[in-house]
Enzyme design. Structure first.
Site, PDB file in Angstrom:
ATOM      1  N   THR A  17       1.129  -1.391   0.216  1.00 33.60           N
ATOM      2  CA  THR A  17      -0.141   0.188  -0.037  1.00 33.60           C
ATOM      3  C   THR A  17       0.743   1.152   0.188  1.00 33.60           C
ATOM      4  OG1 THR A  17      -1.421  -1.747   1.112  1.00 33.60           O
ATOM      5  CG2 THR A  17      -2.085   1.210   1.545  1.00 33.60           C
ATOM      6  N   LYS A  45       5.701  -5.121  -7.247  1.00 34.37           N
ATOM      7  CA  LYS A  45       5.856  -5.122  -8.345  1.00 34.37           C
ATOM      8  C   LYS A  45       4.399  -6.306  -9.005  1.00 34.37           C
ATOM      9  CE  LYS A  45       9.839  -4.385  -9.969  1.00 34.37           C
ATOM     10  NZ  LYS A  45       9.902  -3.077 -10.255  1.00 34.37           N
ATOM     11  N   ASN A  48       0.868  -4.992  -9.498  1.00 33.28           N
ATOM     12  CA  ASN A  48       0.474  -4.027 -10.598  1.00 33.28           C
ATOM     13  C   ASN A  48       0.964  -4.824 -11.475  1.00 33.28           C
ATOM     14  OD1 ASN A  48       1.725  -1.766  -9.143  1.00 33.28           O
ATOM     15  ND2 ASN A  48       3.950  -2.034  -9.084  1.00 33.28           N
ATOM     16  N   THR A 171      14.811  -4.564 -20.598  1.00 38.15           N
ATOM     17  CA  THR A 171      13.963  -3.298 -20.601  1.00 38.15           C
ATOM     18  C   THR A 171      15.294  -1.802 -20.504  1.00 38.15           C
ATOM     19  OG1 THR A 171      12.613  -2.814 -19.048  1.00 38.15           O
ATOM     20  CG2 THR A 171      11.895  -4.239 -20.017  1.00 38.15           C
ATOM     21  N   LEU A 172      14.296  -1.234 -21.725  1.00 36.44           N
ATOM     22  CA  LEU A 172      15.297   0.002 -21.528  1.00 36.44           C
ATOM     23  C   LEU A 172      14.852   1.540 -21.698  1.00 36.44           C
ATOM     24  CD1 LEU A 172      17.503  -1.321 -24.728  1.00 36.44           C
ATOM     25  CD2 LEU A 172      18.443  -1.074 -22.399  1.00 36.44           C
ATOM     26  N   ASP A 199       5.021  10.514 -16.634  1.00 34.14           N
ATOM     27  CA  ASP A 199       5.151   9.489 -15.645  1.00 34.14           C
ATOM     28  C   ASP A 199       5.686   8.298 -15.680  1.00 34.14           C
ATOM     29  OD1 ASP A 199       5.616   8.427 -12.886  1.00 34.14           O
ATOM     30  OD2 ASP A 199       3.719   9.361 -12.101  1.00 34.14           O
ATOM     31  N   ASP A 205       6.432  -2.956 -13.976  1.00 35.21           N
ATOM     32  CA  ASP A 205       5.335  -4.337 -14.288  1.00 35.21           C
ATOM     33  C   ASP A 205       4.211  -3.596 -15.018  1.00 35.21           C
ATOM     34  OD1 ASP A 205       6.798  -4.211 -11.956  1.00 35.21           O
ATOM     35  OD2 ASP A 205       5.864  -2.740 -10.368  1.00 35.21           O
TER      36      ASP A 205
HETATM   37  N1  ATP Z   1       9.591   7.092 -22.320  1.00 32.07           N
HETATM   38  C1  ATP Z   1       8.809   5.742 -22.532  1.00 32.07           C
HETATM   39  N2  ATP Z   1       8.513   6.226 -23.343  1.00 32.07           N
HETATM   40  C2  ATP Z   1       8.065   4.585 -24.167  1.00 32.07           C
HETATM   41  N3  ATP Z   1       8.098   3.739 -23.792  1.00 32.07           N
HETATM   42  C3  ATP Z   1       8.509   3.382 -22.704  1.00 32.07           C
HETATM   43  C4  ATP Z   1       8.838   4.778 -21.997  1.00 32.07           C
HETATM   44  N4  ATP Z   1       9.250   4.323 -20.543  1.00 32.07           N
HETATM   45  C5  ATP Z   1       8.894   3.006 -20.187  1.00 32.07           C
HETATM   46  N5  ATP Z   1       8.993   2.961 -21.141  1.00 32.07           N
HETATM   47  C6  ATP Z   1       7.824   1.574 -21.333  1.00 32.07           C
HETATM   48  O1  ATP Z   1       8.154   0.308 -20.576  1.00 32.07           O
HETATM   49  C7  ATP Z   1       9.180  -0.052 -20.531  1.00 32.07           C
HETATM   50  C8  ATP Z   1       9.798  -0.525 -18.910  1.00 32.07           C
HETATM   51  O2  ATP Z   1      10.115   0.279 -19.055  1.00 32.07           O
HETATM   52  P1  ATP Z   1      11.578   0.316 -17.801  1.00 32.07           P
HETATM   53  O3  ATP Z   1      12.470  -0.050 -19.001  1.00 32.07           O
HETATM   54  O4  ATP Z   1      11.974   1.877 -17.487  1.00 32.07           O
HETATM   55  O5  ATP Z   1      11.183  -0.205 -16.361  1.00 32.07           O
HETATM   56  P2  ATP Z   1      11.282  -0.120 -15.692  1.00 32.07           P
HETATM   57  O6  ATP Z   1      12.700   0.572 -15.107  1.00 32.07           O
HETATM   58  O7  ATP Z   1      11.973  -1.183 -14.584  1.00 32.07           O
HETATM   59  O8  ATP Z   1      10.200   1.206 -14.834  1.00 32.07           O
HETATM   60  P3  ATP Z   1       9.599   1.629 -12.712  1.00 32.07           P
HETATM   61  O9  ATP Z   1      11.303   0.809 -12.460  1.00 32.07           O
HETATM   62  O10 ATP Z   1       9.714   2.704 -13.434  1.00 32.07           O
HETATM   63  O11 ATP Z   1       8.833   0.267 -13.682  1.00 32.07           O
HETATM   64  C9  ATP Z   1       9.872   0.040 -21.600  1.00 32.07           C
HETATM   65  O12 ATP Z   1      10.601  -1.065 -21.813  1.00 32.07           O
HETATM   66  C10 ATP Z   1       8.783   0.418 -22.441  1.00 32.07           C
HETATM   67  O13 ATP Z   1       8.249  -1.198 -23.284  1.00 32.07           O
HETATM   68  C1  NAG Z   2      14.951  -1.115 -11.906  1.00 35.85           C
HETATM   69  O1  NAG Z   2      14.326  -1.746 -11.053  1.00 35.85           O
HETATM   70  C2  NAG Z   2      14.667  -1.461  -9.291  1.00 35.85           C
HETATM   71  C3  NAG Z   2      13.307  -1.465  -9.070  1.00 35.85           C
HETATM   72  O2  NAG Z   2      14.237  -3.650  -8.786  1.00 35.85           O
HETATM   73  C4  NAG Z   2      14.502   0.045  -9.553  1.00 35.85           C
HETATM   74  O3  NAG Z   2      14.298   0.572  -8.419  1.00 35.85           O
HETATM   75  C5  NAG Z   2      15.313   0.654 -10.572  1.00 35.85           C
HETATM   76  O4  NAG Z   2      14.632   2.291 -10.600  1.00 35.85           O
HETATM   77  C6  NAG Z   2      15.019   0.692 -12.241  1.00 35.85           C
HETATM   78  N1  NAG Z   2      15.332   1.163 -13.310  1.00 35.85           N
HETATM   79  C7  NAG Z   2      15.168   1.729 -14.117  1.00 35.85           C
HETATM   80  C8  NAG Z   2      16.633   2.103 -14.916  1.00 35.85           C
HETATM   81  O5  NAG Z   2      14.004   2.341 -14.224  1.00 35.85           O
END
Ligand code: ATP
Ligand code: NAG
Ligand code: NAG
Length: 258
Positions: A17, A45, A48, A171-172, A199, A205
């Site tokens: 929460t 996570k 979500n 993921t990037l 955002d 997730d």
């Molecule tokens: N600015 C963006 N524009 C388009 N797609 C995005 C963007 N940011 C994230 N995504 C989508 O979301 C997916 C996951 O993003 P990211 O790699 O940032 O995951 P994460 O770091 O685990 O995210 P978070 O920790 O914020 O939940 C990417 O592979 C892409 O498909």
């Molecule tokens: C990747 O996921 C972690 C949670 O394991 C998070 O703390 C971190 O901010 C994420 N990295 C990026 C680049 O978003």
């Protein structure tokens, strides 16, 4: 809202929460200050990912434990509102900690998301998961390779294949993802569409939840196509604020995704 028939997406993971206070500044130690807004959000996570899969129409079941308190009761209600089976949501006096999440579909395909990542991950997680999906920072913790480009992500993928992964997705963020598999050990970049990001919290997730949905319901799609569609869904989620509040429902998405 959930589809009929047997459960297709089972998520084992955390549900937390979020208690969010908006203030003009941070309080000093021991100080009480006025905030101008407060809200409670549903996060964690595993939860979500389950919510995103359910909102796309997957028949879902969540395995987790919440406290025997009002937040726990509210969370169970949140799962029910989203059409998620709570048969295996336990309630306990102890606090629940989520360190990793595993998603299993009816074909016992497992998708492992090493969040939060530890360098000393039990090596069985590499060999047992059908898909190992991590983000840039998790990739660096696990392999020591800093990831700033699709090329770097490809190097991570090769290292994780050597550790026994069958298929890896890194993921990037705005760059989308890189995928690689034992069957096709050449890294492939699957870019995300260009969107106006508001955002990005919870985008990872949303992506993993969508991945579980497409793997469960469209087993014949190529992995590249599954990733392309999951990129699209996650990129919708970054265009609104909040975590679960930004996750799209199937009815609001282009129907050619389904
Ligand atoms: N600015 C963006 N524009 C388009 N797609 C995005 C963007 N940011 C994230 N995504 C989508 O979301 C997916 C996951 O993003 P990211 O790699 O940032 O995951 P994460 O770091 O685990 O995210 P978070 O920790 O914020 O939940 C990417 O592979 C892409 O498909
Ligand atoms: C990747 O996921 C972690 C949670 O394991 C998070 O703390 C971190 O901010 C994420 N990295 C990026 C680049 O978003
Ligand atoms: C997937 O492909 C197999 C073999 O081609 C076919 O029998 C099956 O009906 C397909 N499943 C779906 C959901 O399209």
């Amino acid at each position: 809202m959930a589809a009929a028939g047997p459960t297709e997406v089972v998520v084992v993971g955390s549900c937390m929460t979020d208690l969010v206070s908006l203030t003009t500044r941070l309080p000093k130690a021991g100080e009480t200050i006025h905030g101008h807004k407060f809200f409670i959000g549903f996060g964690g996570k595993g939860a979500n990912q389950c919510i995103q899969a359910a909102r796309l129409g997957a028949k879902t079941l969540m395995i987790c434990k919440v406290g025997k308190d009002s937040f726990g009761n509210d969370y169970i209600e949140n799962f029910k509102r989203n059409g998620i089976s709570t048969e295996f949501v336990g309630q306990t006096e102890d606090a629940a900690t989520g360190t990793a999440s595993i998603i299993v579909n009816s074909e016992v395909k497992t998708l492992f998301n090493p969040a939060p990542a530890h360098a000393e991950l039990d090596p069985q997680f590499y060999t047992h998961a059908d898909i190992f999906c991590c983000n840039e920072s998790e990739a660096e913790i696990l392999t020591g390779i800093p990831v700033g480009s699709p090329e770097d992500a490809g190097k991570v993928g090769l290292v994780l294949l050597e550790r026994g992964c069958k298929r890896v997705i890194v993921t990037l963020g705005a760059e989308g993802c890189v995928m690689i598999s034992v069957d096709e050990p050449i890294p492939k970049h699957v870019p995300a569409g260009k969107v106006r990001a508001v955002d990005t919290t919870g985008a990872g997730d949303s992506f993993v939840g969508a991945l579980a949905f497409f793997m469960a319901y469209y087993p014949n799609l190529s992995m590249e196509e599954v990733i392309r569609r999951s990129n699209f869904i996650a990129s919708v989620s970054v265009q609104a604020s909040g975590t679960q509040s930004s996750y799209p429902f199937r009815k609001d998405l282009p129907q050619d995704l389904f």
